[in-house]
Design an enzyme around this catalytic site. Structure first.
Site, PDB file in Angstrom:
ATOM      1  N   SER A 946       0.823  -1.224   0.000  1.00 23.92           N
ATOM      2  CA  SER A 946       0.000   0.000   0.000  1.00 23.92           C
ATOM      3  C   SER A 946       0.848   1.262   0.000  1.00 23.92           C
ATOM      4  O   SER A 946       0.332   2.333   0.316  1.00 23.92           O
ATOM      5  CB  SER A 946      -0.929   0.006   1.226  1.00 23.92           C
ATOM      6  OG  SER A 946      -0.178   0.019   2.426  1.00 23.92           O
ATOM      7  N   LYS A 989      -6.137   3.191   9.008  1.00 20.45           N
ATOM      8  CA  LYS A 989      -5.281   4.206   8.415  1.00 20.45           C
ATOM      9  C   LYS A 989      -5.895   5.595   8.552  1.00 20.45           C
ATOM     10  O   LYS A 989      -5.186   6.589   8.760  1.00 20.45           O
ATOM     11  CB  LYS A 989      -5.046   3.871   6.942  1.00 20.45           C
ATOM     12  CG  LYS A 989      -4.219   2.596   6.734  1.00 20.45           C
ATOM     13  CD  LYS A 989      -4.074   2.248   5.270  1.00 20.45           C
ATOM     14  CE  LYS A 989      -3.257   0.972   5.095  1.00 20.45           C
ATOM     15  NZ  LYS A 989      -3.111   0.590   3.670  1.00 20.45           N
TER      16      LYS A 989
END
Length: 1067
Positions: A946, A989
């Protein structure tokens, strides 16, 4: 053993002897000789067919120094007195007879007359008779080899050549019988021939290798040179395995030494077979030749016939494949009877014999027989025999015994015999000690058993108590009355109970069966808790215990609704996944409370033994069921909620794989017949609600993960933590610190500061610890202030504290412990502000929410996910050297990156080159720049798919010399074509971005649905920007870029060396 009563055997008869009570000692003495006399009688019984008497020629060279001129003591002091030898003079014989008669006179006249007659029949001096009259009930032992053997022999003084017979394990000693077995046919035939030819003498020598099994000596080094000159007293047919063998009883007379070995002839077997027929025809003949041994024939009328020479040994054995040896006698060295060393060692040997006799009955009998067999009344007169006897009865090493045999010095022989006898004493004492301890244990156990049985019987007669086994059976039956056992379980129970009733309490299987019946009757067969299907009650309980957790609460309410429609609730398998401290374990208790189910928790973190899940086999000692059966026994219901904690940390070892054992348990299609190894009966656990917890699903085996319904619990944002602290943590901490009703509070600003600077993690565990620490310190300050006030009042009033004794202090302490808690005065009013946090908790742990307030070119914030929650992660890129036209491009990566992130950096580097050449063709930065990419906090390993767009943005920011906004964070994986792929953990996140003070977050467009599902309080203050291609990212973060300037940025610097440009983070 040697005996002086060899002139006549004790006869046995069928008549019963009525010995007087006072003469039982004499009867015991006579009985002790019965075995020895029987051996003598049986061994010489076959010799009765002839009245041949051989003159005894005793060796004359072994006399003691002080007996040199004594005519009455001409016999050898070591070997002259054998088991069959008589006293040397009529006077001594008469005295012995008179003494013996006098001892037996009081027993019975009949016995005395019989004994006198026996003594009167003895032969005259220097003749010894092997046995007495024939007894009908005593059969000869040597069978067919007894018809033509002389009954009386005169042992020759010199016999230079003998049949050599090797002896294994221990040597023979003069004066002590020994039975040997020969397996070699030639040796057996040679022995028979020697007896037939009236020369039953052989030489016996000890083999050096005790593991050797042979009857023929082929090499003189096979045996020790010193052996014994032995007489064959009897032979027996024997069988050793499948081969015929011969047992011969030997009586050693004296020591001899080998001077020459005559090995067996190779052609002897054929000659022996040719002479077999001739030997059979001459059984009754008396062959003679010029041999070494001579004999005198004595007729029944007492007349002596002339001596006839007997055939010599070599001529007798020349046709047999046997070993012959030339020997010489080994006389004892002269010694003095009054030698103090000999007397001292002899005395010590006698003391050792006494000690052995005290602990060993067998030795006691042997010593008694030996003492009676002595020709002299004093054992000190015959020290050589004493040494031989000591060695003969000792079980020492064969080398030590051979040393005793080879010793010709009497003093040296006595000392060596004493050494082996001392070892025998230690062995006998140890054996006696062991036997005594065993007897004591057996006696004690037997005593306890008898007393226990008597006590049981007494109580049973009084009706006070049933037998323990009967009481257990009654208890087991009583338990089953309230249980609804299935038919297959009831059958197993009845079978085990029936077996238990037939077992004795001392049996090994008694306790095993009892424990099994105890377990099977304590399981909740048919017992279920009444479930609560009230939605309002379930929602109230869940909200009371936890803040947020909307996904978990909705799933539980759905479960309640389905159960209410069906009327029953089936067991489910749920898995709560989230970072530590978010309440996974505590929410399991809340679910059990909301559903009105019993709760049981066990952890499988680090578990490596499958028996913890499925139990042990009952064959093992200490076996017990697995955790599931233990849980059902404890909660006493069939439908509890069982929380399996840390399921992602299950281990694996040689003892099995517990994760595989959970497959059967956590499968709704199979757990209706779950089999525990200990119970060994199917258990229905389909009504159990299983809730598992994990920090990550990556380490859970896919087959196990597929059986569970995964519910993710993300970390808490600051707003959630504030509400949790105010509604749950602060009240709990105040009650735990005794400040429940006190006016002590923490302001909202202090809570926010506490979250920002001291408890920055995703969960609330550290937040709880910090709050508890604040209230503990507050409690201490309050109590100290109250005590100071009380002390100051006492001082002002003039009252001094009274001295108390230790006892009174202890009483006061006990009284204080049981007294009511101290009430905090109402005047106490403490408000903890943000500025007070340093006073209570020390310096802040997190001084800043992000590293850069203003990011330089090449620095971009990315977002990552860990089992501990979401984290913010910077990516930094710089130019290593001064940029010039001669530079070679390269990319170095640091920060403990994993393989996936290394590949992402390579993809980002290639994509950045392509993107720059496409949109800024004149910018040749990547063609000459040597770059270094780093992710801070290098001690922490990083990996995951990511970080692609973050790395590409960092490279382009450096190439374009344009910084990225400091409040922008991004996450997403990049392909070589610029496509942005879906990522996981968007909620975590997002929480990490918010905690870091970000205002804008870029995420893949394919995660838009995840973004929309986030609660508003999580997204509050954040702008979410979904991106599908990298062009969308570039337009968002470089919206104000000057394209013309960036396109022509580096060519001018590269052409002019005087205007070389160095990139630095401060540029």
């Amino acid at each position: 053993m040697i005996t002086r009563l060899s002139g006549a055997c004790l006869r046995r008869s069928g008549a019963k002897r009525n010995w007087p009570r006072e003469h039982l000692v004499h009867r015991s003495l006579l009985a002790s000789f019965s075995t020895t006399q029987r051996v003598l009688k049986c061994s010489v019984g076959p010799f009765r067919t002839s009245n041949v008497v051989f003159k005894s020629k005793e060796p004359k060279d072994n006399k003691p120094l002080d007996n040199k001129n004594d005519p009455k003591k001409t016999h050898n002091e070591d070997e002259s007195h054998t088991n069959e030898s008589l006293p040397s003079t009529d006077k001594k014989k008469k005295k012995d007879n008179d003494d013996f008669k006098q001892n037996l006179k009081s027993s019975s006249n009949k016995t005395e007359e019989k004994y006198s007659a026996t003594q009167a029949s003895k032969s005259k001096n220097d003749e010894f008779e092997l046995g007495g009259e024939e007894n009908e009930d005593e059969m000869p032992l040597n069978g067919e080899f007894n018809k033509n053997v002389p009954a009386k022999y005169s042992v020759p003084d010199v016999y230079p050549q003998l049949l050599a017979l090797p002896i294994a394990r221990r040597p023979l000693f003069p004066g002590f019988y020994k039975a040997i077995v020969t397996k070699n046919p030639s040796v057996s035939e040679a022995i028979k021939e020697l007896i037939k030819k009236r020369q039953p003498y052989i030489g016996a020598f000890l083999l050096k290798d005790e593991n050797t099994d042979t009857d023929v000596i082929t090499n003189i080094d096979q045996v020790y040179p010193v052996g014994v000159f032995a007489q064959i007293t009897s032979i027996f047919p024997a069988k050793s395995g499948s081969e015929p063998a011969l047992t011969a009883v030997l009586y050693p007379h004296r020591r001899i030494r080998i001077t020459e070995l005559i090995p067996p002839k190779e052609d002897a077997d054929s000659a022996a077979s040719s002479d077999a027929a001739e030997l059979e025809t001459d059984k009754s003949s008396n062959l003679s030749s010029n041999g070494e041994v001579k004999s005198d024939l004595k007729q029944d009328n007492g007349k002596e016939e002339p001596e006839k020479e007997v055939e010599s040994t070599p001529s007798i054995l020349q046709n047999f494949k046997v070993s012959l040896v030339n020997v010489e006698n080994v006389p004892n060295e002269p010694f003095k009877r009054q030698d103090p060393v000999i007397k001292a060692v002899t005395s010590e040997i006698m003391n050792v014999f006494k000690d052995i006799a005290n602990v060993s009955p067998l030795f006691r009998e042997q010593i008694a027989n030996f003492s009676i067999s002595q020709t002299s009344g004093n054992v000190f007169d015959e020290p050589a025999k004493l040494a031989d006897f000591a060695a003969a009865v000792s079980a020492a090493d064969h080398r030590e015994l051979q040393e005793v045999l080879e010793a010709t010095n009497i003093g040296d022989r006595l000392q060596k015999a004493l050494y082996v006898l001392k070892k025998e004493l230690l062995n006998a004492q140890l054996q006696h000690k062991i036997n005594k301890e065993i007897e004591q244990k057996i006696t004690q156990r037997h005593k306890e058993y008898l007393l226990t049985e008597q006590l049981k019987q007494i109580k049973r007669e009084l009706g006070q108590e049933l037998d323990s086994k009967e009481a257990l059976v009654t208890e087991f039956k009583k338990r089953t009355e309230s249980l609804s056992m299935p038919d297959h379980v009831k059958k197993v129970f009845n079978d085990e109970l029936s077996k238990f009733q037939h077992l004795e309490p001392m049996a090994a299987e008694f306790n095993i069966t009892r424990n099994y019946l105890d377990w099977i009757t304590q399981l909740p067969w048919g017992k279920r808790s009444v479930e609560n299907f009230d939605l309002d009650h379930a929602k109230e309980v869940l909200d009371r215990d936890h803040y947020g957790l909307k996904d978990v609460k909705d799933r539980v309410l759905e479960l309640v609704a389905v159960g209410k429609l069906r009327g029953t609730m089936q067991g489910k398998i749920m898995c709560l996944v989230g970072p530590p401290g978010v309440g996974k374990t505590s929410v399991g208790k809340s679910i059990a409370s909301a559903l009105n189910r019993e709760f049981f928790r066990f952890s499988v973190g680090g578990l490596t033994d499958v028996a913890e899940i499925k139990g042990h086999r009952r064959t093992y000692i200490g076996a017990m069921p697995g955790k599931i059966v233990q849980a059902l026994k404890k909660v006493q219901t069939e439908n509890p909620l069982i929380l399996i904690d840390e399921i992602d940390k299950v281990g694996k070892s040689h003892q099995g794989d517990p994760a595989s054992a959970l497959l059967e348990l956590l499968d709704s299609e199979q757990n209706s017949a779950f089999l525990d190894y200990y119970m060994d009966i199917p258990l229905d656990v389909s009504s159990v609600l299983f809730v598992c917890t994990a920090n990550t699903i990556d380490t859970i085996p896919p087959p196990l993960l597929d059986r569970m319904e995964v519910i993710e619990l993300s970390g808490y944002v600051s707003a959630e933590k504030v509400n949790i602290a105010k509604g749950y943590l602060i009240p709990q901490a105040k009650a735990a610190c005794g400040l429940k009703d006190a006016n002590v509070n923490i302001s909202d600003d202090a809570i926010k500061g506490l979250i920002s600077y001291y408890a920055h993690e995703s969960g609330v565990r550290n937040l709880k610890k910090s709050i508890e620490k604040i209230f503990r310190k507050t409690s201490f300050s309050i109590v100290k202030e109250i005590d100071d006030e009380l002390n100051s009042k006492e001082k002002s009033t003039g009252k001094s504290g009274k001295k108390t004794s230790p006892q009174s202090s202890e009483d006061a302490a006990n009284k204080e412990a049981s007294s009511v808690p101290l009430k905090v005065p109402d005047k106490v009013n403490i408000e903890i502000e943000e500025k007070d946090l340093t006073k209570y908790l020390g310096p802040p742990i997190y001084t800043s929410q992000r590293l850069y307030d203003t990011t330089p070119p090449g620095v971009v914030m990315g977002l990552g996910w860990t089992p501990m929650g979401g984290v913010s992660m910077y990516v930094e890129t710089i130019v290593k050297n001064i940029l010039s036209s001669n530079s070679t491009p390269s990319l170095e990566r640091t920060g403990q990156l994993g393989d996936v992130m290394k590949e992402s950096s390579e993809i980002s580097y290639s994509f950045s080159k392509s993107f720059l050449s496409k949109h800024f063709p004149n910018n040749k930065f990547f063609e000459h720049a040597r770059l270094h990419m780093h992710c801070p906090e290098g001690s922490i390993s990083k990996d995951g798919p990511s970080a692609g767009i973050t790395m590409a943005t960092s490279l382009l920011s450096l190439a374009l010399d344009t910084p990225v906004p400091a409040t922008t964070a991004m996450t997403g994986e990049l392909t070589l074509t610029g496509k942005i792929l879906r990522i996981g953990g968007l909620r975590e996140k997002t929480v990490a971005a918010k905690l870091s003070g970000m205002k804008e977050i870029l995420f893949p467009k394919s995660n838009l649905a995840d973004w929309e599902q986030l609660p508003d309080y999580v997204k509050e203050g954040l702008t979410g920007v979904p991106v599908a291609w990298y062009d969308d990212v570039f337009k968002r973060v470089f919206s104000n870029i000057d394209a013309e300037k960036c396109n022509n940025l580096w060519p001018n610097l590269i052409k002019s060396s005087s205007k070389q440009h160095q990139i630095s983070p401060s540029h």
